[in-house]
Design a protein around this motif. Sequence first.
Motif: not given
Length: 278
Positions: A208-235
Amino acid sequence: MNLEASIDVQGVSIRYRDSGGPGMPILLTHGIGGSLELWGSQFSEDLQAHRLIAWDMPGHGLSGMGEQPYDPDKFARFAWQFLDALDIQRVVLAGNSLGAAVSVRMAGLAPDRVAGLALANAATLGRDVFAPFRIMTLPVLGELMNKPGPTAVERQIQAIFHNRGVATAPIREAITRNVHKPGGVKAFLATLRRMSDLGGQNTQGVSRTLGVLRAVQVPVLFVHGKHDTVVPLQHSVAAHAVTPGSTLLVLEDCGHTPQLEKPTEFNRSLSRLASACV
């Protein structure tokens, strides 16, 4: 101005902080079990040109419990009701972890009201997640692991910060208060169990989340801490690849809460995003 107040939204008392800035409103949404104190570093000169609004979601911080249980979609619907109560029509949505997932779902519900998205260490971008979260989805074990007390406080600090020094006395005080919130553990586990199972974050939520992002038409900034142990950077890397026109900022020596761990870099990027939004 930096007004801290409460407002009634559909019968639920919601605490929020409003910078009163002159520019584009930016809604700052915290993660699961968090509160608006985790956005304290954004209320600075770096972002004074914008109107910042941080809030405690239902069941979090000093807000009321609301109609439990909540999942990202229900939080998203409520967030729009909150903005309606503040008479805010168009907004940049910035979220951390669960708050980022809520921000994306908000964009899916009302795309015309969203000027941009800033997604920090976002949840629901992939199946993998923190092993303790998976275990907490099990009956009894989840309740035992979240029993209010010093151990629960330290576990949260260890999980969300790469550098424990970020957990200043005021931050520790807020986390301790959140851990001991009456009804908070039940609400936390109810939300977690709607988002995840023993195998990780549920596939329907990710799709559901990725479906919204594929269709989004506004600027999107992803920020991710390289050493996150909760959610992988690869996401975030993978989501950036499928989100049209998006940008990705990877922060060194940073864990799950980049807005507090690397505020200068985070604020600069958020300001640039908001300034580009119309």
